[in-house]
Design an enzyme around this catalytic site. Structure first.
Site, PDB file in Angstrom:
ATOM      1  N   ASP A  82       4.685   0.747  11.986  1.00 10.40           N
ATOM      2  CA  ASP A  82       3.651  -0.065  11.436  1.00 10.40           C
ATOM      3  C   ASP A  82       3.543  -1.674  11.891  1.00 10.40           C
ATOM      4  O   ASP A  82       2.564  -2.527  11.916  1.00 10.40           O
ATOM      5  CB  ASP A  82       3.524  -0.145   9.984  1.00 10.40           C
ATOM      6  CG  ASP A  82       3.239   1.197   9.334  1.00 10.40           C
ATOM      7  OD1 ASP A  82       2.676   2.332   9.951  1.00 10.40           O
ATOM      8  OD2 ASP A  82       3.394   1.580   8.168  1.00 10.40           O
ATOM      9  N   LYS A 138       0.860  -1.223   0.151  1.00 10.61           N
ATOM     10  CA  LYS A 138       0.197   0.003   0.108  1.00 10.61           C
ATOM     11  C   LYS A 138       0.856   1.192  -0.013  1.00 10.61           C
ATOM     12  O   LYS A 138       0.708   2.203  -0.869  1.00 10.61           O
ATOM     13  CB  LYS A 138      -0.937  -0.112   1.326  1.00 10.61           C
ATOM     14  CG  LYS A 138      -1.446   1.326   1.555  1.00 10.61           C
ATOM     15  CD  LYS A 138      -2.276   1.482   2.688  1.00 10.61           C
ATOM     16  CE  LYS A 138      -1.641   1.539   4.007  1.00 10.61           C
ATOM     17  NZ  LYS A 138      -1.284   3.010   4.301  1.00 10.61           N
ATOM     18  N   ASN A 139       1.863   1.166   0.825  1.00  7.15           N
ATOM     19  CA  ASN A 139       2.667   2.469   0.978  1.00  7.15           C
ATOM     20  C   ASN A 139       3.502   2.696  -0.086  1.00  7.15           C
ATOM     21  O   ASN A 139       4.526   3.893  -0.012  1.00  7.15           O
ATOM     22  CB  ASN A 139       3.366   2.483   2.408  1.00  7.15           C
ATOM     23  CG  ASN A 139       2.390   2.720   3.250  1.00  7.15           C
ATOM     24  OD1 ASN A 139       1.118   3.296   3.157  1.00  7.15           O
ATOM     25  ND2 ASN A 139       2.683   2.441   4.770  1.00  7.15           N
ATOM     26  N   ASP A 188      -4.966   7.720   8.982  1.00  6.59           N
ATOM     27  CA  ASP A 188      -5.284   7.181  10.322  1.00  6.59           C
ATOM     28  C   ASP A 188      -5.145   7.848  11.404  1.00  6.59           C
ATOM     29  O   ASP A 188      -4.316   9.071  11.389  1.00  6.59           O
ATOM     30  CB  ASP A 188      -4.309   5.933  10.500  1.00  6.59           C
ATOM     31  CG  ASP A 188      -4.554   4.572   9.926  1.00  6.59           C
ATOM     32  OD1 ASP A 188      -5.759   4.188   9.505  1.00  6.59           O
ATOM     33  OD2 ASP A 188      -3.435   4.143   9.201  1.00  6.59           O
ATOM     34  N   ARG A 247      -4.252   9.371   3.755  1.00  2.00           N
ATOM     35  CA  ARG A 247      -3.098  10.137   4.023  1.00  2.00           C
ATOM     36  C   ARG A 247      -2.243  10.364   2.885  1.00  2.00           C
ATOM     37  O   ARG A 247      -1.413  11.598   2.513  1.00  2.00           O
ATOM     38  CB  ARG A 247      -2.141   9.609   5.014  1.00  2.00           C
ATOM     39  CG  ARG A 247      -0.871  10.072   5.488  1.00  2.00           C
ATOM     40  CD  ARG A 247      -0.920  11.262   6.148  1.00  2.00           C
ATOM     41  NE  ARG A 247       0.278  11.947   6.546  1.00  2.00           N
ATOM     42  CZ  ARG A 247       0.300  13.203   6.952  1.00  2.00           C
ATOM     43  NH1 ARG A 247      -0.489  13.866   7.535  1.00  2.00           N
ATOM     44  NH2 ARG A 247       1.636  13.630   7.461  1.00  2.00           N
TER      45      ARG A 247
HETATM   46  N1  EPU Z   1       6.139  14.581  10.335  1.00  2.00           N
HETATM   47  C1  EPU Z   1       6.254  15.994  10.767  1.00  2.00           C
HETATM   48  N2  EPU Z   1       6.406  16.840   9.717  1.00  2.00           N
HETATM   49  C2  EPU Z   1       6.202  16.752   8.532  1.00  2.00           C
HETATM   50  C3  EPU Z   1       5.921  15.013   8.132  1.00  2.00           C
HETATM   51  C4  EPU Z   1       6.076  14.151   9.186  1.00  2.00           C
HETATM   52  O1  EPU Z   1       6.446  16.317  12.042  1.00  2.00           O
HETATM   53  O2  EPU Z   1       6.235  17.389   7.552  1.00  2.00           O
HETATM   54  C5  EPU Z   1       5.969  13.562  11.526  1.00  2.00           C
HETATM   55  C6  EPU Z   1       4.735  12.830  11.625  1.00  2.00           C
HETATM   56  O3  EPU Z   1       3.885  13.594  12.318  1.00  2.00           O
HETATM   57  C7  EPU Z   1       5.376  11.479  12.260  1.00  2.00           C
HETATM   58  C8  EPU Z   1       6.603  11.193  11.864  1.00  2.00           C
HETATM   59  O4  EPU Z   1       7.151  12.633  11.029  1.00  2.00           O
HETATM   60  O5  EPU Z   1       5.465  11.879  13.593  1.00  2.00           O
HETATM   61  C9  EPU Z   1       6.760  10.176  10.767  1.00  2.00           C
HETATM   62  O6  EPU Z   1       5.900  10.775   9.513  1.00  2.00           O
HETATM   63  P1  EPU Z   1       6.330  10.190   8.159  1.00  2.00           P
HETATM   64  O7  EPU Z   1       6.179  11.486   7.111  1.00  2.00           O
HETATM   65  O8  EPU Z   1       7.605   9.222   8.115  1.00  2.00           O
HETATM   66  O9  EPU Z   1       4.942   9.302   7.846  1.00  2.00           O
HETATM   67  P2  EPU Z   1       4.282   9.443   6.484  1.00  2.00           P
HETATM   68  O10 EPU Z   1       4.797   9.567   5.315  1.00  2.00           O
HETATM   69  O11 EPU Z   1       3.083  10.436   7.031  1.00  2.00           O
HETATM   70  C10 EPU Z   1       4.188   6.902   6.295  1.00  2.00           C
HETATM   71  C11 EPU Z   1       3.157   5.577   5.997  1.00  2.00           C
HETATM   72  C12 EPU Z   1       2.747   5.282   7.577  1.00  2.00           C
HETATM   73  C13 EPU Z   1       3.756   4.962   8.218  1.00  2.00           C
HETATM   74  C14 EPU Z   1       4.985   6.032   8.086  1.00  2.00           C
HETATM   75  C15 EPU Z   1       6.112   5.703   8.850  1.00  2.00           C
HETATM   76  C16 EPU Z   1       2.014   6.035   3.877  1.00  2.00           C
HETATM   77  C17 EPU Z   1       0.740   6.670   3.241  1.00  2.00           C
HETATM   78  N3  EPU Z   1       1.850   6.216   5.249  1.00  2.00           N
HETATM   79  O12 EPU Z   1       3.434   7.848   6.672  1.00  2.00           O
HETATM   80  O13 EPU Z   1       2.020   4.056   7.326  1.00  2.00           O
HETATM   81  O14 EPU Z   1       3.412   4.561   9.472  1.00  2.00           O
HETATM   82  O15 EPU Z   1       5.256   6.348   7.017  1.00  2.00           O
HETATM   83  O16 EPU Z   1       7.105   4.740   8.368  1.00  2.00           O
HETATM   84  O17 EPU Z   1       2.967   5.675   3.371  1.00  2.00           O
HETATM   85  C18 EPU Z   1       0.102   2.628   7.460  1.00  2.00           C
HETATM   86  O18 EPU Z   1       0.385   2.249   6.465  1.00  2.00           O
HETATM   87  O19 EPU Z   1      -0.618   2.153   8.514  1.00  2.00           O
HETATM   88  C19 EPU Z   1       0.785   3.712   7.890  1.00  2.00           C
HETATM   89  C20 EPU Z   1       0.157   4.674   9.096  1.00  2.00           C
END
Ligand code: EPU
Length: 439
Positions: free
Chosen positions: A324, A33-34, A134, A110
């Protein structure tokens, strides 16, 4: 569009699980998915017909497809054919794109934030509803915006949307304070068409980033360093990228879910297409808990013939133990011998499912961003609700180790990211089914 194979979440459906004996057989892990959601967004960067294979049958793919269709991409879903491991997705980008992602659609996933980089670099403007996903606490996008601003974009953040514009983006040196997956992906997609070279420092190293770079390279982008903390992208002239054909990388979290199920139920299962290099640290921790894991080029085999042993785990960006995986680990620790402490370093609010595990008799207390899990002899089936994708899967896995019947509601969350978890576990011998909820 042919969505004959697509999952449909019905609000009145539940997953019903009974205690399982040892699991056996083979499960094939679907695409991630991601990764696929970002690959779909990347198709905005070049006109032509893009083809994605090994696409998981999950509702987040449907939602991203709906969103891209609203922008002007036409998408055809070809159901999994004989010998194929997933759907095929054909995305036709004629260049006639309206760079406006309505709030009602962007709020559903997201990954809608992943439209920022491709739309700005290709079309110079974007209006995007604030991204959803989420609910495990605040999920800011400041690093996405400041990185793009360093490349010349200007944003206005309104109550329910972000409006951005730019002339041709310029290459820049960008250093993240934290290796954000989404921000790395957005800057990558922005940088491929930027004027000059972009260097991303403290970049995320997840396998899904490497997968996105592989597709971008197939489109004609120039970059190196993906999979390390420094990625260098040399921008190409707008219009010079072409469409790509790309196979989505295997989903390491779904792979871990079937390993966790073996840990909970015992048995021996072949997990086809799991990529051991993408889950190295997690596999080591599974081994510490008592699983035997043999890896090879085509997948891995997981076996367990004893009660699990408790361990302490902390979530970290790749290559550490991904956040995750955490609900799965907490479920495993809830029946393991001893006490384990699980520390969440990415999303402080990602412990909501603990209340549901407690309904099954798990002995878990939360202290700040730590969960203290005291293993119990056995769990007892109950009615629980899935609070998000991964927590929902953890409840399914916990139900396999609980006496009596466990009924999991709100399974639309699970359908967002899991491609037929019920069929796959049933194929391994687990007593599990998807049923209409008795009213
Ligand atoms: N963060 C910030 N500022 C930003 C971006 C992120 O403070 O501009 C913080 C977030 O709030 C969080 C941390 O950095 O505390 C990690 O965020 P990241 O940007 O790495 O995550 P994401 O891209 O929003 C993806 C996956 C998530 C997974 C995370 C970490 C997708 C759609 N989502 O999220 O997957 O947990 O990376 O590996 O790719 C899931 O699949 O269930 C899921 C939540």
């Amino acid at each position: 569009m042919d969505m004959s194979e697509a999952p449909r979440s019905h609000g009145d459906e539940v997953i019903v699980v009974a205690r399982s004996g040892p699991l056996s057989g083979t499960v094939t892990v679907p695409g991630a998915k991601n990764s696929v959601l970002k690959l779909m967004a990347a198709a905005l960067l070049a006109d032509g017909t893009h083809l994605l294979t090994n696409v998981p049958v999950i509702t987040d793919v449907e939602m991203m497809a709906d969103l891209l269709r609203t922008l002007g991409v036409s998408i055809t879903v070809h159901p999994t054919g004989t010998g194929e491991t997933g759907q095929r997705l054909e995305l036709v980008n004629t260049g006639a794109i309206t760079p406006v992602a309505p709030f009602e659609q962007a709020d559903r996933i997201r990954a809608s934030v992943n439209l920022l980089g491709p739309l700005l670099s290709r079309f110079g403007e974007i209006e995007i509803g604030l991204p959803g996903g989420d609910d495990f606490g605040s999920r800011p996008i400041d690093m996405h915006l400041s990185g793009l601003e360093a490349m010349g974009a200007v944003f206005e953040v309104r109550p329910d949307c972000i409006v951005g514009r730019c002339d041709r983006l310029r290459g820049a040196e960008i250093e993240f304070g934290f290796p954000s997956v989404g921000a790395t992906e957005n800057i990558l997609c922005a940088a491929v068409l930027a004027d000059g070279t972009t260097v991303i420092r403290n970049a995320a190293r997840e396998p899904e980033i490497v997968d996105l770079c592989a597709m971008l390279r197939r489109m004609g982008a120039h970059m190196d360093g993906e999979g390390t903390s420094t990625i260098t992208v040399r921008g190409v002239v707008p219009g010079s990228l072409g469409p790509a054909r790309h196979e989505v990388v295997t989903d390491r979290v779904q792979a871990a879910t079937y390993i966790a199920a073996v840990g909970m139920c015992g048995g021996r299962v072949r997990i086809e297409r799991a990529v051991a290099d993408h889950m190295g640290v997690m596999l080591g921790r599974f081994t510490d808990m008592g699983l035997q894991i043999d890896t090879d080029e085509a997948g891995l085999t997981a076996a367990c013939d004893r009660r699990l042993t408790s361990i302490d785990v902390a979530t970290l960006p790749f290559p550490g133990v991904a956040t995750d995986y955490k609900p799965l680990v907490v479920a495993m620790l809830s029946v393991a011998d001893g006490t384990g402490i699980v520390t969440e370093n990415l999303y402080p609010g990602r412990f909501r499912y603990v209340e549901e595990l407690r309904k099954l008799g798990a002995g878990i207390t939360i202290d700040g961003h730590h969960a203290v899990v005291r293993g119990v002899g056995h769990l007892t089936g109950a009615r629980v609700d899935a609070p998000d994708i991964r927590a929902g899967a953890a409840l399914v896995v916990a139900g396999l180790a609980a006496s009596g019947i466990t009924e999991i509601g709100e399974i639309h969350h699970i359908d967002r990211g899991y491609d037929d978890i019920v069929g796959r576990l049933a194929g391994l011998g687990a007593p599990i089914s998807r049923e209409s909820q008795a009213s």
